[in-house]
Design an enzyme around this catalytic site. Sequence first.
Site, mmCIF file in Angstrom:
data_model
loop_
_atom_site.group_PDB
_atom_site.id
_atom_site.type_symbol
_atom_site.label_atom_id
_atom_site.label_comp_id
_atom_site.label_asym_id
_atom_site.label_seq_id
_atom_site.Cartn_x
_atom_site.Cartn_y
_atom_site.Cartn_z
ATOM 1 N N HIS A 30 81.390 21.939 68.855
ATOM 2 C CA HIS A 30 82.138 22.304 70.058
ATOM 3 C C HIS A 30 81.248 22.115 71.285
ATOM 4 O O HIS A 30 80.041 21.904 71.167
ATOM 5 C CB HIS A 30 82.626 23.760 69.980
ATOM 6 C CG HIS A 30 81.536 24.745 69.728
ATOM 7 N ND1 HIS A 30 81.348 25.363 68.528
ATOM 8 C CD2 HIS A 30 80.557 25.178 70.530
ATOM 9 C CE1 HIS A 30 80.307 26.144 68.597
ATOM 10 N NE2 HIS A 30 79.795 26.055 69.801
HETATM 11 C C1 T46 Z 1 77.026 27.776 69.556
HETATM 12 C C2 T46 Z 1 76.376 27.784 68.224
HETATM 13 C C3 T46 Z 1 74.924 27.465 68.280
HETATM 14 C C4 T46 Z 1 81.983 36.285 67.876
HETATM 15 O O1 T46 Z 1 82.826 37.128 67.578
HETATM 16 N N1 T46 Z 1 81.064 36.542 68.862
HETATM 17 C C5 T46 Z 1 80.091 35.656 69.209
HETATM 18 O O2 T46 Z 1 79.285 35.942 70.125
HETATM 19 C C6 T46 Z 1 80.036 34.407 68.510
HETATM 20 C C7 T46 Z 1 78.967 33.382 68.868
HETATM 21 C C8 T46 Z 1 80.956 34.157 67.516
HETATM 22 N N2 T46 Z 1 81.896 35.080 67.219
HETATM 23 C C9 T46 Z 1 82.844 34.797 66.124
HETATM 24 C C10 T46 Z 1 83.815 33.663 66.373
HETATM 25 C C11 T46 Z 1 84.053 33.116 64.973
HETATM 26 O O3 T46 Z 1 85.082 33.865 64.357
HETATM 27 O O4 T46 Z 1 82.079 34.426 64.990
HETATM 28 C C12 T46 Z 1 82.746 33.404 64.241
HETATM 29 C C13 T46 Z 1 81.852 32.185 64.095
HETATM 30 O O5 T46 Z 1 81.716 31.562 65.399
HETATM 31 P P1 T46 Z 1 81.528 29.987 65.572
HETATM 32 O O6 T46 Z 1 82.382 29.281 64.607
HETATM 33 O O7 T46 Z 1 81.699 29.674 67.013
HETATM 34 O O8 T46 Z 1 79.982 29.848 65.121
HETATM 35 P P2 T46 Z 1 79.036 28.583 65.254
HETATM 36 O O9 T46 Z 1 77.770 28.921 64.546
HETATM 37 O O10 T46 Z 1 79.731 27.344 64.858
HETATM 38 O O11 T46 Z 1 78.735 28.483 66.835
HETATM 39 C C14 T46 Z 1 77.915 29.463 67.435
HETATM 40 C C15 T46 Z 1 78.420 29.746 68.845
HETATM 41 O O12 T46 Z 1 79.795 30.115 68.780
HETATM 42 C C16 T46 Z 1 78.267 28.572 69.739
HETATM 43 O O13 T46 Z 1 78.432 28.975 71.078
HETATM 44 O O14 T46 Z 1 76.653 27.021 70.434
HETATM 45 O O15 T46 Z 1 76.571 29.007 67.487
#
Ligand code: T46
Length: 137
Positions: free
Chosen positions: A54
């Site tokens: 993303h």
């Molecule tokens: C990025 C990379 C390096 C939350 O509830 N709060 C938070 O602060 C974050 C970051 C995520 N979430 C929830 C949203 C999803 O249900 O945790 C779940 C996993 O999130 P996501 O799929 O976005 O995780 P990554 O590891 O793919 O991405 C994260 C960050 O979202 C993103 O900003 O740059 O780590």
Amino acid sequence: MKNTTISDLKIIQIDKIKEERGTLSVIEKDVVPFQLKRVYYLYDVPSDAYRGGHAHKELYQFLIPVSGSFDVILNDGYNTKTITLNKPDKGLLIVPGIWRELENFSSGSVCLVLASEVYDEDDYIRDFELFKTLKTT
Ligand code: T46
């Protein structure tokens, strides 16, 4: 979408105090160009897992491999660059408007993230074709 490019990304050296009893690294407020509003960390990541996929509209983030290593693949709509983060005293500043993917996590690795905003799903662009269109038109 911000008109940022790969050249706006920065590896930032984090100060360290190395002693016989171990090393301490410290990040004070002027090290990153934003006010910290959130900290989160990724751990227990399987070696074949893929995170990210993303871009953010407004969010600045600073990624630190506090343990182990992983690759960050970055794209600005035109160019791609892969950066391996593997030193706990070197972090990566990711500015808004950059697509990122994280992979190749080593066993036991931990990715600590300092973020400029609280969590907001509306700040994410999770569709790469839409991202490319927004960056290039
Ligand atoms: C990025 C990379 C390096 C939350 O509830 N709060 C938070 O602060 C974050 C970051 C995520 N979430 C929830 C949203 C999803 O249900 O945790 C779940 C996993 O999130 P996501 O799929 O976005 O995780 P990554 O590891 O793919 O991405 C994260 C960050 O979202 C993103 O900003 O740059 O780590």
